[in-house]
Scaffold this active site. Structure first.
Site, PDB file in Angstrom:
ATOM      1  N   SER A  48     -91.909 -38.977  21.002  1.00  0.00           N
ATOM      2  CA  SER A  48     -91.499 -40.443  21.442  1.00  0.00           C
ATOM      3  C   SER A  48     -89.809 -40.441  21.076  1.00  0.00           C
ATOM      4  CB  SER A  48     -92.055 -41.401  20.841  1.00  0.00           C
ATOM      5  OG  SER A  48     -91.890 -42.703  21.533  1.00  0.00           O
ATOM      6  N   ASP A 162     -96.959 -41.722  25.532  1.00  0.00           N
ATOM      7  CA  ASP A 162     -96.509 -41.550  24.592  1.00  0.00           C
ATOM      8  C   ASP A 162     -96.935 -40.444  23.579  1.00  0.00           C
ATOM      9  OD1 ASP A 162     -95.430 -42.411  21.540  1.00  0.00           O
ATOM     10  OD2 ASP A 162     -94.293 -43.594  22.858  1.00  0.00           O
TER      11      ASP A 162
END
Length: 306
Positions: A48, A162
């Site tokens: 991320s 993510d």
């Protein structure tokens, strides 16, 4: 994980950069401390926000990116958002990625001078995906796809979101590295925010005027539309933020127990909320401070002598 090598010479490092939204700006402070000490970062694995910061550093453009984020204000962040309705996510994410490509350039991961791996989550196969080749910003976009906030990213036929959903501290990709040390930065650390003197906000140089002019094209009332109606209520962004924080902090503890790095730098979770992207100065300073505190003690205790 046992230390791979003890030496008074400066060690080579595999750097693991965790997920945690805006707290990821602390990664810049950690990298700054390492580079100031002349410690060579040979490999980066990021999830991320860790993939975003790590990828830009691997491309040699972290200074440019840092100057930009230190000048960001809240309205600038909001105006970079490209809202979409009727799709599996509030934001397409194309505006910010296109902007970053313009700001720092793009490259193929395999051509970077530093080994780099971005971690994402294959939502259909229910497993993590390591991306270590192909366009850098495709890998970054896949890794930063916060569920419900960003739309999923189709990467080579896989629907990715993510990386922090399954692996907020991606230590495993560094196991193959032949570096001296593995250093992990955990953005879900416990403890109080350190009391430090923060540097003043930098004003953007003249070269950034065209970028700020482009930002001003976007709407300013987005925060009002998606915020809480009352002070004691949680808005949509608050729910997303706190949900991701809770999940990632729990998974991070398991990851650190299963794949112990040589050193872990803990950035206090209380440093900022998940979506406070206008607080780069604060987080960079905290990252530098925690690197000084943790790594300075580690290197002294292990005979590295600098």
């Amino acid at each position: 994980m046992a230390i791979k090598k003890k030496s008074k010479e400066k060690p080579s490092v595999s750097l693991v950069l965790g997920s945690g939204g805006a707290r990821g700006f602390a990664h810049i402070g950690v990298i700054s401390w390492l580079t100031e000490k002349g410690i060579k970062i040979e490999s980066i694995a990021g999830s991320s926000m860790g993939a975003l910061i790590g990828g830009i550093y691997a491309a040699g453009k972290l200074d440019i990116y840092t100057e930009w984020v230190r000048a960001l204000e809240r309205k600038d962040v909001i105006r970079l958002l490209d809202f979409t309705f009727g799709r599996p996510g509030l934001l397409k994410g194309e505006k910010i990625i296109d902007f970053l490509k313009t700001l720092v350039g793009d490259a193929n991961i395999e051509d970077l001078p530093i080994t780099f791996t971005a971690v994402a989550t294959d939502i259909q196969a229910e497993k993590e995906v390591w991306i270590d080749k192909g366009p850098l910003f495709d890998a970054i976009r896949a890794s930063i796809g916060i569920p419900t906030l960003f739309t999923p990213f189709n990467h080579q036929g896989r629907i990715l979101i993510d990386g922090g959903l399954l692996n907020p501290i991606p230590i495993a990709p560094t196991a193959r590295d032949r570096t001296d040390l593995t250093i992990a930065v955990n953005l879900s650390g416990k403890g109080k925010i350190p009391e430090i003197t923060k540097p003043g906000r930098k004003k953007p140089a003249n070269g950034w005027k065209k970028y700020h002019a482009a930002i001003l094209e976007y709407i300013e009332d987005v925060q009002e539309k998606f915020g809480a109606e009352k002070d004691d209520e949680l808005g949509l962004f608050d729910v997303i933020s706190q949900s991701m924080d809770t999940m990632q902090a729990t998974i991070a503890r398991f990851q650190l127990a299963a794949h112990s790095p040589d050193v872990t730098i803990d950035i206090p979770k209380a440093s900022c909320t998940f979506l406070e992207f206008d607080r780069a100065d604060d987080l960079i300073a905290i990252g530098y401070h925690m690197a000084e505190k943790t790594l300075g003690e580690f290197f002294e205790n292990n005979g590295y002598g600098f």
